[in-house]
Design a protein around this motif. Structure first.
Motif, PDB file in Angstrom:
ATOM      1  N   LEU A 143      42.131  62.436 100.027  1.00 17.46           N
ATOM      2  CA  LEU A 143      41.309  62.788  98.867  1.00 17.46           C
ATOM      3  C   LEU A 143      41.830  64.015  98.129  1.00 17.46           C
ATOM      4  N   TRP A 144      42.550  64.892  98.825  1.00 13.62           N
ATOM      5  CA  TRP A 144      43.023  66.126  98.199  1.00 13.62           C
ATOM      6  C   TRP A 144      43.813  65.847  96.922  1.00 13.62           C
ATOM      7  N   GLN A 161      29.120  59.730  95.333  1.00 10.62           N
ATOM      8  CA  GLN A 161      29.006  60.164  93.944  1.00 10.62           C
ATOM      9  C   GLN A 161      29.159  61.667  93.792  1.00 10.62           C
ATOM     10  N   LYS A 162      28.735  62.444  94.775  1.00  9.01           N
ATOM     11  CA  LYS A 162      28.893  63.898  94.703  1.00  9.01           C
ATOM     12  C   LYS A 162      30.370  64.279  94.667  1.00  9.01           C
ATOM     13  N   ILE A 163      31.170  63.629  95.519  1.00 13.05           N
ATOM     14  CA  ILE A 163      32.610  63.894  95.538  1.00 13.05           C
ATOM     15  C   ILE A 163      33.240  63.475  94.217  1.00 13.05           C
ATOM     16  N   ILE A 164      32.855  62.304  93.726  1.00 11.09           N
ATOM     17  CA  ILE A 164      33.415  61.802  92.473  1.00 11.09           C
ATOM     18  C   ILE A 164      33.109  62.756  91.325  1.00 11.09           C
ATOM     19  N   THR A 165      31.855  63.184  91.238  1.00 14.60           N
ATOM     20  CA  THR A 165      31.448  64.091  90.161  1.00 14.60           C
ATOM     21  C   THR A 165      32.180  65.424  90.251  1.00 14.60           C
ATOM     22  N   ARG A 166      32.333  65.936  91.461  1.00 17.95           N
ATOM     23  CA  ARG A 166      32.976  67.241  91.656  1.00 17.95           C
ATOM     24  C   ARG A 166      34.467  67.201  91.320  1.00 17.95           C
ATOM     25  N   MET A 167      35.129  66.079  91.606  1.00 16.02           N
ATOM     26  CA  MET A 167      36.581  66.015  91.491  1.00 16.02           C
ATOM     27  C   MET A 167      37.079  65.439  90.171  1.00 16.02           C
ATOM     28  N   ALA A 168      36.262  64.640  89.501  1.00 16.74           N
ATOM     29  CA  ALA A 168      36.756  63.806  88.402  1.00 16.74           C
ATOM     30  C   ALA A 168      37.205  64.604  87.180  1.00 16.74           C
ATOM     31  N   GLY A 169      38.265  64.115  86.561  1.00 17.21           N
ATOM     32  CA  GLY A 169      38.760  64.637  85.295  1.00 17.21           C
ATOM     33  C   GLY A 169      38.690  63.557  84.239  1.00 17.21           C
TER      34      GLY A 169
END
Length: 201
Positions: A143-144, A161-169
């Motif tokens: 994931l990094w 969804q929390k990971i997606i929201t935090r990481m997405a560009g």
């Protein structure tokens, strides 16, 4: 009566450095530009008790100019005519390396990632490097290297969804596609010129 004063042991600069940069990352996308000056930019961050925080220029310079344990990734964002999107990646581990001294590795990983795709399907390409200290962290999904990738790409490896929201560009746009295609043409011309000069020397 003479008393013994307890003298605190000084922390070494190396130990402080290792703690500060134990979990840091730096990345860029060739097709994204800063809204301030419309130029390509690089982001450097380090983990803190408050989450990921952006480094200043001095800290970022120190991060990449000292030997560290690195995860290195080159990633190409791709999109087919039917709208299907995916990310082609090339990942590498570099323990105890000065990342500034392995420029050729980037060129090799970049070429390898693009050779696996039709260039006309690529709408951006970039690199990401992340440090680790002590025991190599377990990250079976890698994931990094999805940091600041489009949400639809991250969603292919996790539904959190929390990971997606935090990481997405940002995702695909015609402007991003056109800009990267131009950047790639200029990169290939410059690379060809450099190699010709090296071979002639």
């Amino acid at each position: 009566m003479k008393t013994n004063r307890k003298i605190r042991k000084r922390h070494s600069a190396i130990a402080r450095d290792q703690r500060l940069f134990a979990n840091s990352r730096v990345w860029t996308w060739e097709g994204l530009t800063s809204p301030v000056d419309n130029k390509q930019y690089t982001t450097a961050e380090r983990w803190s008790p408050f989450g990921w925080i952006t480094m200043g220029e001095d800290l970022a310079h120190h991060l990449v100019n000292c030997p560290r344990n690195w995860f290195v990734g080159v990633r190409a964002l791709c999109r087919a005519q039917d709208g299907k999107s995916w990310m082609e990646s090339r990942l590498f581990d570099l323990p105890s390396y000065n990342i500034q001294q392995v420029e050729n590795l980037y060129h090799e990983l970049r070429a390898d990632a693009l050779n696996a795709q039709r260039t006309d399907q690529v709408y951006d390409l970039g690199w990401i490097c992340q440090t680790w200290h002590g025991k190599k962290p377990e990250d079976p999904l890698e994931l990094w290297h999805y940091q600041y990738a489009p949400a639809e790409i991250i969603r292919q490896v996790t539904d959190n969804q929390k990971i997606i929201t935090r990481m997405a560009g940002p995702g695909f746009s015609q402007e991003r596609y056109d800009r990267w295609q131009q950047v790639n043409r200029e990169y290939l011309e410059d690379r060809k010129r450099v190699l010709e000069q090296e071979n002639a020397a």
